[in-house]
Scaffold this motif. Structure first.
Motif, PDB file in Angstrom:
ATOM      1  N   LEU A  77       0.832  -1.204   0.000  1.00 25.62           N
ATOM      2  CA  LEU A  77       0.000   0.000   0.000  1.00 25.62           C
ATOM      3  C   LEU A  77       0.866   1.253   0.000  1.00 25.62           C
ATOM      4  O   LEU A  77       0.598   2.200  -0.742  1.00 25.62           O
ATOM      5  N   VAL A  78       1.912   1.251   0.799  1.00 29.09           N
ATOM      6  CA  VAL A  78       2.812   2.411   0.846  1.00 29.09           C
ATOM      7  C   VAL A  78       3.470   2.616  -0.514  1.00 29.09           C
ATOM      8  O   VAL A  78       3.592   3.751  -0.990  1.00 29.09           O
ATOM      9  N   GLU A  79       3.889   1.519  -1.168  1.00 27.07           N
ATOM     10  CA  GLU A  79       4.492   1.631  -2.500  1.00 27.07           C
ATOM     11  C   GLU A  79       3.497   2.235  -3.487  1.00 27.07           C
ATOM     12  O   GLU A  79       3.842   3.124  -4.267  1.00 27.07           O
ATOM     13  N   ILE A  80       2.265   1.735  -3.440  1.00 24.13           N
ATOM     14  CA  ILE A  80       1.233   2.242  -4.354  1.00 24.13           C
ATOM     15  C   ILE A  80       0.974   3.721  -4.080  1.00 24.13           C
ATOM     16  O   ILE A  80       0.908   4.536  -5.003  1.00 24.13           O
ATOM     17  N   LEU A  81       0.831   4.064  -2.797  1.00 20.66           N
ATOM     18  CA  LEU A  81       0.559   5.460  -2.443  1.00 20.66           C
ATOM     19  C   LEU A  81       1.732   6.359  -2.817  1.00 20.66           C
ATOM     20  O   LEU A  81       1.528   7.498  -3.261  1.00 20.66           O
ATOM     21  N   ASP A  82       2.956   5.865  -2.662  1.00 21.39           N
ATOM     22  CA  ASP A  82       4.124   6.647  -3.078  1.00 21.39           C
ATOM     23  C   ASP A  82       4.094   6.887  -4.584  1.00 21.39           C
ATOM     24  O   ASP A  82       4.377   7.989  -5.054  1.00 21.39           O
ATOM     25  N   GLY A  83       3.742   5.850  -5.330  1.00 27.46           N
ATOM     26  CA  GLY A  83       3.633   5.999  -6.783  1.00 27.46           C
ATOM     27  C   GLY A  83       2.560   7.003  -7.164  1.00 27.46           C
ATOM     28  O   GLY A  83       2.760   7.853  -8.042  1.00 27.46           O
ATOM     29  N   GLU A  84       1.413   6.917  -6.492  1.00 31.09           N
ATOM     30  CA  GLU A  84       0.330   7.859  -6.764  1.00 31.09           C
ATOM     31  C   GLU A  84       0.724   9.276  -6.358  1.00 31.09           C
ATOM     32  O   GLU A  84       0.397  10.236  -7.059  1.00 31.09           O
ATOM     33  N   ALA A  85       1.429   9.398  -5.241  1.00 30.81           N
ATOM     34  CA  ALA A  85       1.884  10.725  -4.796  1.00 30.81           C
ATOM     35  C   ALA A  85       2.837  11.323  -5.825  1.00 30.81           C
ATOM     36  O   ALA A  85       2.774  12.524  -6.117  1.00 30.81           O
ATOM     37  N   GLU A  86       3.699  10.476  -6.383  1.00 30.21           N
ATOM     38  CA  GLU A  86       4.628  10.955  -7.409  1.00 30.21           C
ATOM     39  C   GLU A  86       3.865  11.409  -8.651  1.00 30.21           C
ATOM     40  O   GLU A  86       4.171  12.457  -9.224  1.00 30.21           O
ATOM     41  N   LEU A  93       3.023  19.809 -11.106  1.00 25.93           N
ATOM     42  CA  LEU A  93       4.040  20.564 -11.825  1.00 25.93           C
ATOM     43  C   LEU A  93       3.585  20.888 -13.245  1.00 25.93           C
ATOM     44  O   LEU A  93       3.815  21.991 -13.749  1.00 25.93           O
ATOM     45  N   ARG A  94       2.943  19.916 -13.890  1.00 26.96           N
ATOM     46  CA  ARG A  94       2.438  20.147 -15.240  1.00 26.96           C
ATOM     47  C   ARG A  94       1.371  21.232 -15.230  1.00 26.96           C
ATOM     48  O   ARG A  94       1.367  22.125 -16.084  1.00 26.96           O
ATOM     49  N   ALA A  95       0.477  21.189 -14.236  1.00 30.13           N
ATOM     50  CA  ALA A  95      -0.583  22.202 -14.125  1.00 30.13           C
ATOM     51  C   ALA A  95       0.019  23.582 -13.865  1.00 30.13           C
ATOM     52  O   ALA A  95      -0.429  24.580 -14.441  1.00 30.13           O
ATOM     53  N   ILE A  96       1.038  23.639 -13.018  1.00 36.19           N
ATOM     54  CA  ILE A  96       1.701  24.920 -12.750  1.00 36.19           C
ATOM     55  C   ILE A  96       2.339  25.437 -14.032  1.00 36.19           C
ATOM     56  O   ILE A  96       2.242  26.633 -14.355  1.00 36.19           O
ATOM     57  N   GLY A  97       2.982  24.550 -14.791  1.00 37.79           N
ATOM     58  CA  GLY A  97       3.581  24.939 -16.066  1.00 37.79           C
ATOM     59  C   GLY A  97       2.534  25.451 -17.044  1.00 37.79           C
ATOM     60  O   GLY A  97       2.739  26.471 -17.717  1.00 37.79           O
ATOM     61  N   GLN A  98       1.397  24.777 -17.110  1.00 34.34           N
ATOM     62  CA  GLN A  98       0.314  25.206 -18.005  1.00 34.34           C
ATOM     63  C   GLN A  98      -0.234  26.566 -17.568  1.00 34.34           C
ATOM     64  O   GLN A  98      -0.516  27.429 -18.398  1.00 34.34           O
ATOM     65  N   ARG A  99      -0.391  26.737 -16.249  1.00 40.10           N
ATOM     66  CA  ARG A  99      -0.884  28.019 -15.735  1.00 40.10           C
ATOM     67  C   ARG A  99       0.103  29.135 -16.069  1.00 40.10           C
ATOM     68  O   ARG A  99      -0.297  30.215 -16.518  1.00 40.10           O
ATOM     69  N   ASN A 100       1.392  28.871 -15.849  1.00 43.71           N
ATOM     70  CA  ASN A 100       2.409  29.877 -16.174  1.00 43.71           C
ATOM     71  C   ASN A 100       2.399  30.199 -17.670  1.00 43.71           C
ATOM     72  O   ASN A 100       2.526  31.359 -18.063  1.00 43.71           O
ATOM     73  N   LYS A 101       2.241  29.161 -18.488  1.00 41.67           N
ATOM     74  CA  LYS A 101       2.194  29.355 -19.932  1.00 41.67           C
ATOM     75  C   LYS A 101       0.987  30.211 -20.307  1.00 41.67           C
ATOM     76  O   LYS A 101       1.098  31.124 -21.133  1.00 41.67           O
ATOM     77  N   ALA A 102      -0.166  29.932 -19.689  1.00 40.70           N
ATOM     78  CA  ALA A 102      -1.374  30.706 -19.972  1.00 40.70           C
ATOM     79  C   ALA A 102      -1.195  32.154 -19.525  1.00 40.70           C
ATOM     80  O   ALA A 102      -1.601  33.088 -20.237  1.00 40.70           O
TER      81      ALA A 102
END
Length: 156
Positions: A77-86, A93-102
């Motif tokens: 479960l911790v491995e799965i949650l770590d993967g999901e957290a990543e 980060l992608r959303a922040i990049g898109q917001r900055n681009k906009a």
């Protein structure tokens, strides 16, 4: 019960008498199991207590196995949650990049709009200047035509 204390050269056989507590002495032989443990020590215990002990041991083993399974499940479960957290962090980060681009696009549009407005203002000034020059030239042309006509009329 008698027990041999030791033997050897110069020693005779010596025996000691062990006195059992009254509760053990009072138990019948049918109630007592004499067994050897993992370290080959003699264990004397009433059958009921021995069965309870064996049952408790089995329950402890089952509990330990369940705890191990739980630990494995938690690790998974911790491995799965770590993967999901990543994944979530990457999406953040992608959303922040898109917001900055906009935001940069909006700023670029505003800058372009200001640039175009300045160009339009310059072109209007040039148009006004050219219209004024045209009017001046038309007046000069009209004056020259009038003068030519006046001079043509005077000659005749």
């Amino acid at each position: 019960l008698k027990r041999r204390l030791g033997s050897g050269p110069g020693r005779g056989f010596q025996f000691a008498v062990l006195r059992l507590p009254s509760t053990v002495a009072a138990m019948s032989e049918a109630d007592i199991d004499i067994t050897f443990d993992e370290e080959n020590r003699i264990r004397i215990m009433p059958k009921e207590k021995y069965k309870e002990t064996e049952s408790l041991e089995a329950q402890c083993k089952d509990f330990t196995e369940e705890i191990d399974k739980f630990g494995d499940t938690m690790a998974t479960l911790v491995e799965i949650l770590d993967g999901e957290a990543e994944k979530i962090e990457q999406e953040k980060l992608r959303a922040i990049g898109q917001r900055n681009k906009a935001e940069m696009e909006a700023e670029a549009r505003k800058a372009k709009e200001l640039n175009m407005k300045a160009t339009i203002a310059e072109k209007k000034q040039e148009l006004d200047r050219l219209n004024f020059q045209l009017q001046s030239l038309e007046r000069a042309e009209n004056e020259q035509r009038a003068l030519i006509e006046k001079l043509s009329n005077n000659e005749t």
